[in-house]
Design a protein around this motif. Structure first.
Motif, PDB file in Angstrom:
ATOM      1  N   ALA A 154      -1.969  42.232  74.738  1.00 23.46           N
ATOM      2  CA  ALA A 154      -0.835  41.852  75.577  1.00 23.46           C
ATOM      3  C   ALA A 154      -0.343  40.445  75.258  1.00 23.46           C
ATOM      4  CB  ALA A 154      -1.224  41.953  77.048  1.00 23.46           C
ATOM      5  N   CYS A 155      -1.163  39.687  74.540  1.00 24.75           N
ATOM      6  CA  CYS A 155      -0.770  38.314  74.200  1.00 24.75           C
ATOM      7  C   CYS A 155       0.044  38.249  72.914  1.00 24.75           C
ATOM      8  CB  CYS A 155      -2.010  37.440  74.034  1.00 24.75           C
ATOM      9  SG  CYS A 155      -3.079  37.426  75.463  1.00 24.75           S
ATOM     10  N   ILE A 156       0.138  39.364  72.186  1.00 22.32           N
ATOM     11  CA  ILE A 156       0.804  39.330  70.878  1.00 22.32           C
ATOM     12  C   ILE A 156       2.233  38.779  70.960  1.00 22.32           C
ATOM     13  CG2 ILE A 156       1.617  40.727  68.925  1.00 22.32           C
ATOM     14  CD1 ILE A 156      -0.815  42.500  69.287  1.00 22.32           C
ATOM     15  N   PRO A 157       3.074  39.299  71.880  1.00 22.57           N
ATOM     16  CA  PRO A 157       4.450  38.768  71.945  1.00 22.57           C
ATOM     17  C   PRO A 157       4.484  37.266  72.179  1.00 22.57           C
ATOM     18  CG  PRO A 157       4.228  40.746  73.279  1.00 22.57           C
ATOM     19  CD  PRO A 157       2.857  40.389  72.847  1.00 22.57           C
ATOM     20  N   LEU A 158       3.632  36.809  73.085  1.00 25.93           N
ATOM     21  CA  LEU A 158       3.596  35.380  73.389  1.00 25.93           C
ATOM     22  C   LEU A 158       3.188  34.565  72.151  1.00 25.93           C
ATOM     23  CD1 LEU A 158       3.744  33.203  75.663  1.00 25.93           C
ATOM     24  CD2 LEU A 158       1.276  33.483  75.884  1.00 25.93           C
ATOM     25  N   PHE A 159       2.142  35.034  71.472  1.00 25.85           N
ATOM     26  CA  PHE A 159       1.653  34.312  70.294  1.00 25.85           C
ATOM     27  C   PHE A 159       2.722  34.279  69.209  1.00 25.85           C
ATOM     28  CE2 PHE A 159      -3.023  35.280  71.400  1.00 25.85           C
ATOM     29  CZ  PHE A 159      -3.043  34.175  72.221  1.00 25.85           C
ATOM     30  N   ILE A 160       3.449  35.389  69.072  1.00 24.17           N
ATOM     31  CA  ILE A 160       4.497  35.413  68.041  1.00 24.17           C
ATOM     32  C   ILE A 160       5.600  34.422  68.397  1.00 24.17           C
ATOM     33  CG2 ILE A 160       6.338  36.838  67.042  1.00 24.17           C
ATOM     34  CD1 ILE A 160       4.400  39.183  67.103  1.00 24.17           C
ATOM     35  N   MET A 161       5.908  34.342  69.714  1.00 28.06           N
ATOM     36  CA  MET A 161       6.938  33.401  70.146  1.00 28.06           C
ATOM     37  C   MET A 161       6.509  31.958  69.874  1.00 28.06           C
ATOM     38  SD  MET A 161       8.686  34.741  73.635  1.00 28.06           S
ATOM     39  CE  MET A 161       8.565  33.197  74.482  1.00 28.06           C
ATOM     40  N   ILE A 162       5.250  31.671  70.176  1.00 27.00           N
ATOM     41  CA  ILE A 162       4.782  30.285  70.015  1.00 27.00           C
ATOM     42  C   ILE A 162       4.466  29.971  68.550  1.00 27.00           C
ATOM     43  CG2 ILE A 162       3.018  28.614  70.690  1.00 27.00           C
ATOM     44  CD1 ILE A 162       2.605  30.236  73.244  1.00 27.00           C
ATOM     45  N   LEU A 163       3.747  30.874  67.897  1.00 20.13           N
ATOM     46  CA  LEU A 163       3.188  30.550  66.582  1.00 20.13           C
ATOM     47  C   LEU A 163       3.916  31.226  65.421  1.00 20.13           C
ATOM     48  CD1 LEU A 163      -0.514  31.026  67.707  1.00 20.13           C
ATOM     49  CD2 LEU A 163       0.571  28.830  67.255  1.00 20.13           C
ATOM     50  N   GLY A 164       4.901  32.038  65.724  1.00 15.51           N
ATOM     51  CA  GLY A 164       5.616  32.730  64.656  1.00 15.51           C
ATOM     52  C   GLY A 164       4.885  33.971  64.207  1.00 15.51           C
ATOM     53  N   ILE A 165       5.451  34.681  63.199  1.00 19.48           N
ATOM     54  CA  ILE A 165       4.814  35.932  62.798  1.00 19.48           C
ATOM     55  C   ILE A 165       3.824  35.735  61.647  1.00 19.48           C
ATOM     56  CG2 ILE A 165       6.595  37.557  63.572  1.00 19.48           C
ATOM     57  CD1 ILE A 165       7.632  37.495  60.644  1.00 19.48           C
ATOM     58  N   GLY A 166       3.520  34.503  61.323  1.00 26.10           N
ATOM     59  CA  GLY A 166       2.604  34.223  60.212  1.00 26.10           C
ATOM     60  C   GLY A 166       1.142  34.444  60.583  1.00 26.10           C
ATOM     61  N   GLU A 167       0.272  33.811  59.819  1.00 25.49           N
ATOM     62  CA  GLU A 167      -1.169  34.001  60.004  1.00 25.49           C
ATOM     63  C   GLU A 167      -1.664  33.437  61.337  1.00 25.49           C
ATOM     64  OE1 GLU A 167      -3.370  35.755  58.063  1.00 25.49           O
ATOM     65  OE2 GLU A 167      -1.454  36.371  57.211  1.00 25.49           O
ATOM     66  N   SER A 168      -1.066  32.341  61.787  1.00 32.55           N
ATOM     67  CA  SER A 168      -1.657  31.665  62.948  1.00 32.55           C
ATOM     68  C   SER A 168      -1.586  32.525  64.210  1.00 32.55           C
ATOM     69  CB  SER A 168      -1.007  30.305  63.174  1.00 32.55           C
ATOM     70  OG  SER A 168       0.376  30.380  62.989  1.00 32.55           O
ATOM     71  N   SER A 169      -0.527  33.329  64.388  1.00 33.23           N
ATOM     72  CA  SER A 169      -0.479  34.158  65.593  1.00 33.23           C
ATOM     73  C   SER A 169      -1.552  35.243  65.536  1.00 33.23           C
ATOM     74  CB  SER A 169       0.904  34.775  65.767  1.00 33.23           C
ATOM     75  OG  SER A 169       1.193  35.647  64.704  1.00 33.23           O
ATOM     76  N   LYS A 170      -1.837  35.740  64.324  1.00 32.07           N
ATOM     77  CA  LYS A 170      -2.899  36.749  64.198  1.00 32.07           C
ATOM     78  C   LYS A 170      -4.271  36.126  64.432  1.00 32.07           C
ATOM     79  CE  LYS A 170      -0.184  39.349  60.956  1.00 32.07           C
ATOM     80  NZ  LYS A 170       0.866  38.307  60.963  1.00 32.07           N
ATOM     81  N   THR A 171      -4.470  34.945  63.855  1.00 31.05           N
ATOM     82  CA  THR A 171      -5.745  34.256  64.069  1.00 31.05           C
ATOM     83  C   THR A 171      -5.965  34.002  65.557  1.00 31.05           C
ATOM     84  OG1 THR A 171      -5.399  33.172  61.950  1.00 31.05           O
ATOM     85  CG2 THR A 171      -7.128  32.285  63.343  1.00 31.05           C
ATOM     86  N   ALA A 172      -4.903  33.602  66.237  1.00 36.63           N
ATOM     87  CA  ALA A 172      -5.021  33.317  67.668  1.00 36.63           C
ATOM     88  C   ALA A 172      -5.454  34.566  68.429  1.00 36.63           C
ATOM     89  CB  ALA A 172      -3.691  32.809  68.213  1.00 36.63           C
ATOM     90  N   LEU A 173      -4.887  35.702  68.058  1.00 40.48           N
ATOM     91  CA  LEU A 173      -5.216  36.950  68.741  1.00 40.48           C
ATOM     92  C   LEU A 173      -6.691  37.329  68.518  1.00 40.48           C
ATOM     93  CD1 LEU A 173      -3.886  39.326  70.335  1.00 40.48           C
ATOM     94  CD2 LEU A 173      -3.933  40.539  68.162  1.00 40.48           C
ATOM     95  N   ILE A 174      -7.123  37.231  67.263  1.00 45.16           N
ATOM     96  CA  ILE A 174      -8.513  37.570  66.941  1.00 45.16           C
ATOM     97  C   ILE A 174      -9.462  36.598  67.633  1.00 45.16           C
ATOM     98  CG2 ILE A 174     -10.168  37.808  65.057  1.00 45.16           C
ATOM     99  CD1 ILE A 174      -7.548  38.371  63.322  1.00 45.16           C
ATOM    100  N   PHE A 175      -9.028  35.341  67.657  1.00 48.12           N
ATOM    101  CA  PHE A 175      -9.800  34.318  68.358  1.00 48.12           C
ATOM    102  C   PHE A 175     -10.054  34.752  69.805  1.00 48.12           C
ATOM    103  CE2 PHE A 175      -9.939  30.716  71.219  1.00 48.12           C
ATOM    104  CZ  PHE A 175     -10.804  29.836  70.593  1.00 48.12           C
ATOM    105  N   ILE A 176      -8.985  35.147  70.493  1.00 43.22           N
ATOM    106  CA  ILE A 176      -9.115  35.573  71.896  1.00 43.22           C
ATOM    107  C   ILE A 176     -10.049  36.780  72.010  1.00 43.22           C
ATOM    108  CG2 ILE A 176      -7.842  36.591  73.839  1.00 43.22           C
ATOM    109  CD1 ILE A 176      -7.214  33.731  73.573  1.00 43.22           C
TER     110      ILE A 176
END
Lengths: 258, 264
Positions: B119-141
């Motif tokens: 459920a955090c994916i849209p938020l992470f994409i908004m904040i971190l863009g669609i690059g690696e960092s939004s994916k890393t953030a999701l896996i981190f969580i």
């Protein structure tokens, strides 16, 4: 080491009110005594030990060890053996014993020798690297004894140490503890609900009674060692102590009451 | 006197037997699939035949694309998981040890924990863009919560009777922490690490399905868009197999780390 209880009181505060656990405990224990404390559950005998080891504090009165208060006495002067061996399951026999060792001035070699010597003392040679899960109940209790003895405590407190063991292991360990006592001349205090054990080991047997916990009577056990459980003299003390416990109740019913 | 019936055993009780038994159902499933689709019992445009599967598989092996997608996903998981697990365990130890810290975090943890990482994916994409960092953030969580919660409960499982032993020996607090509290927490911490990596693996697939041009998650979305069911199935099977492999490795490590417990 000598030990004395002077007008010791202990109450536990519960939500439902205070409970008096120990009342007016006065007891003199001389250096080298082996004191057996017997009494039914709830008589405060284990609490008495906790007041000596510092795991609990008195509500009134004082406990004096060699002229000093409990908290002025080094922790390693007073050793405790619990009913459960309380070994660390992740440590080997060697490491469990090493945990007890308090003397930091020793070299690695001295430490190793001391540990080996204590493993030898409890007859567990070859089990140095074994984990507690690989040992029997009796073996575990031996390790726990070694862990405590390695500091050569002046006072050894034994809180129903053989209560969870089978009859044979129990008698073996009683004999071994006696040997250690005779050799090290330390003061020992054992809490037990086994009257035979109390007579077999003690120079004195302290009988306590509950609600509130008081010392009912102290018997001097004047028997030569090694003591023979089947002898008439032994039976004489057994009878006296049973009587102290149960008055005129029929001896056949005793087991139900315990 | 009644005779005790002994259990009759056809196969000996050993590791080989248990592996054989464990493989019966998966193999049966594949057999049903291939027999069904090869004989046109299933819709072949959805359930591919064994021949199509084989062709697709060998093609993806020879051009290296399967390996590449897996490697990309794996690298993402590794980075996010390591960050999440390490911070989860460290914060868990601190929170478990200090009551004040626990009180400080308790409501925040309670609020955030029930939110599914996906459920955090849209938020992470908004904040971190669609690059690696939004994916890393999701896996981190995904890794963080199980590690945090299991570490906290692990710290609280230390046996007070063992701590009493240390007190009787007059040991310092640091010794109690090092020799009793932390070892007591290891089994629970490992449970957290195991849960964490499987959540991380699910998270990477979800993230790649939503916004990515590489990884196994992307592979299956791409396969659907291109109507390549064989590729889709290979992607799904790869996800399952890798998840299983990771869990087997974690189980092995857990046994090594918790050597003092009897585990079956």
């Amino acid at each position: 080491m000598s030990l004395s209880f002077k007008n010791v009181r202990k109450t536990f505060s519960l939500k439902t009110g205070d409970i008096e656990v120990l009342r007016d405990i006065n007891l003199e224990i001389n250096d080298g005594d082996f004191i057996s404390i017997v009494g039914p559950s709830g008589c405060g005998k284990s609490t008495l030990l906790k007041l000596i080891s510092g795991l609990d504090t008195v509500t009134g009165g004082e406990v004096i060890i060699n002229g000093k208060g409990v908290y002025e006495t080094a922790a390693t002067e007073v050793g405790v053996i619990f009913q459960e061996s309380r070994l660390f399951p992740w440590k080997t026999v060697e490491k469990n014993i090493e945990f007890g060792l308090a003397d930091k001035s020793l070299s690695k070699k001295q430490k190793k020798d001391l540990i080996a010597q204590h493993i030898n003392l409890i007859g567990l040679n070859g089990f140095e690297k074994a984990l507690p899960k690989q040992l029997s109940g009796g073996m575990k209790q031996r390790v726990s004894i070694a862990r405590t003895l390695i500091n050569k405590p002046g006072i050894l407190l034994l809180d129903e140490p053989f209560g969870a063991l089978d009859a044979f292991t129990k008698i073996n360990l009683q004999n071994e503890v006696l040997k250690i006592w005779e050799k090290q001349k330390s003061t020992m205090i054992i809490v037990t609900h086994d009257i035979d054990e109390a007579i077999f080991l003690g120079t004195k047997v302290v009988v306590m009674s509950p609600k509130p916990g008081i010392i009912q009577k102290v018997f001097d056990i004047d028997l030569p060692r090694p003591r023979v459980r089947t002898s008439d003299d032994f039976a004489y003390y057994r009878k006296k102590i049973y009587k102290e416990f149960f008055g005129n109740i029929d001896a056949n019913n005793i087991e139900y009451i315990i | 006197m009644a005779k005790i019936k002994r259990k009759r055993q056809i196969l000996p009780d050993n590791a080989v037997t248990s592996v054989i038994i464990a493989l019966i159902l998966p193999i049966l499933l594949v057999v049903i699939w291939f027999v069904g689709s090869d004989n046109n019992l299933f819709n072949q445009s959805i359930i591919p035949t064994s021949h199509k599967m084989w062709l697709q598989f060998t093609k993806m092996i020879s051009d290296g694309s399967l390996y590449e997608h897996i490697a990309v996903s794996f690298r993402r998981v590794l980075i996010g998981y390591l960050l999440g697990a390490v911070s989860g365990v460290i914060l868990g130890i601190l929170t478990g040890l200090f009551t004040r810290l626990n009180q400080l975090f308790i409501v925040l943890i309670g609020l955030l924990r029930p939110i599914p990482p996906i459920a955090c994916i849209p938020l992470f994409i908004m904040i971190l863009g669609i690059g690696e960092s939004s994916k890393t953030a999701l896996i981190f969580i995904g890794a963080f919560w199980p590690c945090l919660l299991n570490t906290i409960s692990g710290i609280h499982t230390a046996n007070p009777k063992l701590i009493e032993v240390a007190e009787v020996f007059g040991k310092k607090r640091i010794v109690i922490l090092k020799d009793i509290i932390l070892p007591s927490a290891v089994p629970s911490i490992f449970t957290g690490l195991r849960l964490g990596i499987s959540t991380s693996w699910s998270c990477v697939v979800a993230a790649e399905m939503i916004a990515s041009n590489s990884g196994v998650g992307y592979l299956i979305t791409y396969a659907r868009e291109m109507s390549k069911p064989a590729m889709l199935f290979i992607g799904i099977i790869a996800i399952g197999l890798i998840g299983l492999l990771i869990d087997l490795i974690m189980q092995f490590l857990q046994k090594k780390a918790v050597y003092w417990e009897n585990t079956k």
